[in-house]
Scaffold this motif. Structure first.
Motif, mmCIF file in Angstrom:
data_model
loop_
_atom_site.group_PDB
_atom_site.id
_atom_site.type_symbol
_atom_site.label_atom_id
_atom_site.label_comp_id
_atom_site.label_asym_id
_atom_site.label_seq_id
_atom_site.Cartn_x
_atom_site.Cartn_y
_atom_site.Cartn_z
ATOM 1 N N SER A 562 0.646 -1.404 0.621
ATOM 2 C CA SER A 562 0.234 -0.094 0.004
ATOM 3 C C SER A 562 1.036 1.071 0.301
ATOM 4 O O SER A 562 2.123 0.888 0.063
ATOM 5 N N ASP A 563 0.309 2.583 0.237
ATOM 6 C CA ASP A 563 1.344 3.873 0.874
ATOM 7 C C ASP A 563 1.434 3.307 1.941
ATOM 8 O O ASP A 563 1.276 2.952 2.793
ATOM 9 N N ILE A 564 2.845 4.260 1.699
ATOM 10 C CA ILE A 564 3.515 3.769 2.872
ATOM 11 C C ILE A 564 4.010 5.756 3.439
ATOM 12 O O ILE A 564 4.328 6.291 2.352
ATOM 13 N N ALA A 565 4.659 5.714 4.767
ATOM 14 C CA ALA A 565 4.500 7.033 5.350
ATOM 15 C C ALA A 565 5.814 7.191 4.796
ATOM 16 O O ALA A 565 6.815 6.428 5.212
ATOM 17 N N ASN A 566 6.393 8.275 5.029
ATOM 18 C CA ASN A 566 8.243 8.412 4.365
ATOM 19 C C ASN A 566 8.713 8.704 5.536
ATOM 20 O O ASN A 566 9.486 7.719 5.908
ATOM 21 N N SER A 567 8.151 8.972 6.848
ATOM 22 C CA SER A 567 9.264 9.015 7.944
ATOM 23 C C SER A 567 9.387 7.277 8.548
ATOM 24 O O SER A 567 10.481 6.827 9.037
ATOM 25 N N PRO A 568 8.248 6.578 8.690
ATOM 26 C CA PRO A 568 8.662 5.003 9.062
ATOM 27 C C PRO A 568 9.233 4.111 7.764
ATOM 28 O O PRO A 568 9.943 3.284 8.044
ATOM 29 N N ALA A 569 8.991 4.596 7.108
ATOM 30 C CA ALA A 569 9.354 4.119 5.814
ATOM 31 C C ALA A 569 10.931 4.045 5.602
ATOM 32 O O ALA A 569 11.680 3.458 5.416
ATOM 33 N N THR A 570 11.712 5.023 5.567
ATOM 34 C CA THR A 570 13.492 5.836 6.227
ATOM 35 C C THR A 570 13.458 5.025 7.403
ATOM 36 O O THR A 570 15.058 4.574 7.341
ATOM 37 N N GLN A 571 12.154 4.974 8.600
ATOM 38 C CA GLN A 571 12.733 4.227 9.187
ATOM 39 C C GLN A 571 13.440 2.481 9.377
ATOM 40 O O GLN A 571 14.718 1.777 9.589
ATOM 41 N N LEU A 572 12.361 2.123 8.517
ATOM 42 C CA LEU A 572 12.194 0.527 7.829
ATOM 43 C C LEU A 572 13.621 -0.027 7.361
ATOM 44 O O LEU A 572 13.961 -0.606 7.535
ATOM 45 N N GLY A 573 13.793 1.594 5.758
ATOM 46 C CA GLY A 573 14.999 0.719 5.603
ATOM 47 C C GLY A 573 15.914 0.887 6.110
ATOM 48 O O GLY A 573 17.037 0.410 5.401
ATOM 49 N N ARG A 574 16.191 1.574 6.807
ATOM 50 C CA ARG A 574 17.577 2.091 8.028
ATOM 51 C C ARG A 574 17.347 0.202 8.422
ATOM 52 O O ARG A 574 18.615 -0.231 9.045
ATOM 53 N N ILE A 575 16.632 -0.130 9.285
ATOM 54 C CA ILE A 575 16.070 -1.515 9.882
ATOM 55 C C ILE A 575 16.897 -2.209 9.011
ATOM 56 O O ILE A 575 17.617 -3.632 9.401
ATOM 57 N N ILE A 576 16.092 -2.480 7.611
ATOM 58 C CA ILE A 576 16.429 -3.684 6.864
ATOM 59 C C ILE A 576 18.131 -3.733 6.565
ATOM 60 O O ILE A 576 19.154 -4.527 6.642
ATOM 61 N N ALA A 577 18.020 -2.115 6.332
ATOM 62 C CA ALA A 577 19.854 -2.482 5.769
ATOM 63 C C ALA A 577 20.929 -3.506 7.266
ATOM 64 O O ALA A 577 21.767 -3.629 6.652
ATOM 65 N N ARG A 578 20.419 -2.468 8.166
ATOM 66 C CA ARG A 578 21.660 -3.082 9.549
ATOM 67 C C ARG A 578 21.430 -4.587 9.589
ATOM 68 O O ARG A 578 22.712 -5.795 9.455
ATOM 69 N N LEU A 579 20.006 -4.736 10.067
ATOM 70 C CA LEU A 579 20.203 -6.947 9.481
ATOM 71 C C LEU A 579 20.412 -7.151 8.852
ATOM 72 O O LEU A 579 21.095 -8.364 8.722
#
Length: 705
Positions: A562-579
């Motif tokens: 679905s549509d995703i909000a910018n701020s949590p999308a950025t946060q999730l991208g960083r979490i996935i990157a580290r994992l």
């Protein structure tokens, strides 16, 4: 050769590159060495490559368990600190990115620190080093008609992959990958596919909904599957009912028998101190059970009521829903190889677009709150939609997928959940056959470095391209990391065709495709060559574009529904990157991200959810939780998840003084009153996610003082 062994350029030792598993590690010696090829037969266990060097010690930069066998193969010692007198020895070091074996004639000492394990010989001597890739391939493909009776014959052959029928088959390296299955007019079995006679029979009605849930049991027990009623498991002189709920009862049998096998195997080649054996409330003669034939042993296991053993069982890792359709038969060997619990839902529940828990999946809030969502590609709408991560904003936004395509699987008790069949599942990995097959593809790579490409196609989202700094924070794996902005259609096509290990895409996606600097690139329509192995498409409504990447060559990825909000999308991208950088697979990475962000439920994994881009130091995926009890004292727990070749049944422990037992994976271990100094030392060992006060931090940034 699948494994290359080369001298280190800037130190004394060797670089070992496994081109099958895409892993690389270093080991060190006391002097510069030039490896000489040596016979593979020099080793007690099979190896893919063998070399000989002269050295006084061999050291690997990780904490490991060292297993020593005498010249006749008898286990002589096992641990991380001990000495042995002069003699001829076979030594195994685990974990390592490949199976690692040493053979030499000398007394020696095992010396472990908080970051290294060293085999110190009494004198400089020739040491023969053997390496075996942990890659597992099926022995062949069974061709079968797709009617349930014929398929039962095929499923009865999955146990041919087992390398033993002893309790040691609970180790992932002794199970092997089951042979593949494909539909055909006639039944055909390759010569190499010969199942052992385990003496176990599984009786189920000749229908897919009853057959599919027992497929992992057929594999793990090397069982013959035959039509009949009522559903049951049979051995010599005993039977165990699978009625009235075949799915639930089959899951219970799998969990209980596997648990008991992991305990019983401590009576065999690996007599380790196992926490589960110490903690079990079940009084069984494990020594006698170890020596029993499989069928007799299983009968003894199942004589114990499940409710008796259930409280001590770990949370199982994976449930796979396989729709009871003949077109799904080719996925069965892959599901079995993961020892997944299998359900076979006949009916599918359409996702409730207006029900509780569903807001945000199918429509965006009204325009007054649109600033919460990620930005538009259209400058005229950018002001009102400056935080929407999507494309042009129509009057009423909605998912690029038709809402009728979404399905709501029943909840699972396992950590992870996969779905095989029609429909787009909410909160489950949409597994596909082509992605499963790519798990098995073997091909030499041109370079041993891990390549990560971050593409940001919108300047307003440039904050997220800082994730590039989170990849490559490793001391044992070499990364090539590149960040590119505002790619054209042509450039994006070139990126997708490249052999990048992981693509992290930041930008816009809608039903026109991925937005590029000059136009949209619709992956569902374009005739594209895709070489990217894994990906995160961190954009609105990216499911269909990600699904197209899977069909055209990628193995697995994370997409949005679905549509995703910018701020949590950025946060999730960083979490996935580290994992992903820490060696997690896609499914487990998203599971951890969802613990931190409720918006993580707008994402799912497509393709092979077991995809990783690298290994971590320990080889396992670990998530830590800590709670400070009082000054200088902490409650500590750690979850170990199966990952790559460190699958279900692997042994694990943790380098923390209060914990002196081994555990089998999956597991959660815990300890109270861990000192601040012990915790600090532990966090210095490896980059790991840490939950503290229900918030995700990282071991390298966790402030203990």
């Amino acid at each position: 050769m699948s494994i290359d062994i080369d001298p280190l350029c800037d130190a004394a030792g060797l670089t070992v590159t496994d081109h099958i598993e895409n892993t690389q590690f270093e080991l060190y010696t006391d002097r510069r060495v030039v490896p000489r090829p040596s016979p593979k037969e020099d080793h007690y266990f099979p190896v893919d490559a063998s070399v000989t060097v002269e050295t006084r010690f061999v050291e690997i930069p990780r904490v490991a368990i060292v297993e020593t066998r005498s010249s006749d193969g008898t286990l002589a010692a096992h641990g991380d600190s001990y000495s042995m007198p002069t003699g001829e020895y076979y030594v195994g070091i685990d974990p390592a990115p490949t199976k690692l074996y040493l053979r030499f004639d000398s007394g020696f000492t095992v010396v472990s620190t908080d970051q290294t394990t060293r085999i110190e010989l009494d004198r400089a001597a020739e040491v023969t080093l053997g390496f075996r890739s942990l890659h597992q391939a099926p022995a062949g493909t069974i061709t079968t008609p797709t009617d349930p009776e014929s398929l039962m014959e095929a499923v009865s052959l999955l146990g041919s992959a087992l390398q033993t029928t002893s309790p040691e088959r609970s180790f992932p390296t002794l199970r092997g990958h089951p042979p593949l299955i494909e539909p055909g007019d006639e039944f055909h079995v390759p010569e190499r596919v010969e199942p052992p006679d385990s003496g176990v029979r599984i009786v189920v009605p000749p229908e897919y909904r009853s057959l599919y849930p027992v497929v992992p049991l057929a594999y793990y027990f090397a069982a013959e599957v035959v039509p009949g009623e009522p559903a049951r498991i049979e051995g010599d002189g005993w039977e165990h009912a699978l009625e009235p709920d075949v799915e639930r009862r089959a899951a219970e049998v799998l969990r209980q028998s596997f648990h008991f096998d992991c305990i019983a195997r401590t009576e065999g080649f690996y007599p380790v101190d196992l926490h589960e054996r110490e903690a079990t409330a079940v009084d069984l003669d494990w020594e006698a059970l170890y020596d029993m034939p499989l069928a007799e042993r299983l009968g003894e296991y199942l004589a114990v009521p499940f409710k008796t053993v259930e409280p001590e069982l770990p949370q199982w890792t994976l449930t796979t829903d396989v729709r009871p359709d003949p077109e799904n038969i080719e996925s069965l060997p892959f599901v079995a190889s993961e020892l997944s619990i299998v359900r076979s839902p006949e009916t599918v529940t359409p996702a409730n677009t207006d029900g509780p828990g569903q807001p945000g999946f199918f429509r965006t809030p009204d325009i007054q709150s649109a600033e919460l969502f990620r930005g538009s590609a259209d400058s005229e709408t950018r002001d009102v939609d400056a935080a929407v991560r999507g494309a042009d904003v129509p009057t009423e936004r909605g998912a690029a997928l038709d809402s009728a395509e979404f399905v709501q699987p029943e909840e699972v008790d396992t950590v992870e959940h996969a779905w095989v069949g029609e429909g787009v599942p909410l909160d489950a990995n949409k597994a596909t056959l082509d992605a499963y097959h790519r798990r098995l593809e073997v091909g030499a790579i041109e370079q041993s470095r891990i390549s990560v490409l971050v593409v940001c196609n919108d300047d307003q989202m440039s904050e997220e391209d800082e994730v590039s700094e989170l990849y490559g924070l490793r001391d044992m794996v070499q990364f090539d990391i590149e960040v590119r902005h505002n790619l054209s259609r042509k450039e994006m096509r070139e990126v997708l065709a490249s052999d990048v290990d992981f693509l992290h895409y930041i930008g816009h996606v809608d039903d026109r495709g991925m937005q590029c600097a000059d136009d949209y690139l619709d992956l569902t329509q374009e005739d594209l060559e895709v070489g990217v192995s894994a990906f995160l498409l961190n954009a609105c409504q990216s499911y269909k574009q990600g699904e197209a990447l899977i069909h055209r060559g990628s193995r697995g990825g994370i997409v949005t529904l679905s549509d995703i909000a910018n701020s949590p999308a950025t946060q999730l991208g960083r979490i996935i990157a580290r994992l992903m950088n820490s060696g997690f697979n896609l499914r487990t990475a998203l599971h951890v991200a969802k613990r931190e962000l409720i918006t993580g439920h707008q994402y799912i994994v497509v393709g092979d959810g077991a995809t990783t881009i690298c290994q971590n130091r320990s080889g396992l995926a670990i998530v830590v939780s800590v709670t400070e009890q009082h000054s200088g004292s902490w409650d500590f727990s750690a979850e170990f998840f199966p990952n790559g070749h460190h699958g279900i049944g692997s042994l694990a422990t943790i380098n923390l003084k209060p914990i002196d037992y081994n555990y089998y994976v999956p597991t959660m271990l815990s300890s109270s009153d861990v000192s601040t100094e012990e915790l600090r030392s532990f966090f210095n060992l490896e980059l790991a996610p840490v939950f503290h006060k229900n918030e995700l931090v990282w071991s390298d940034r966790f402030s203990i003082d």
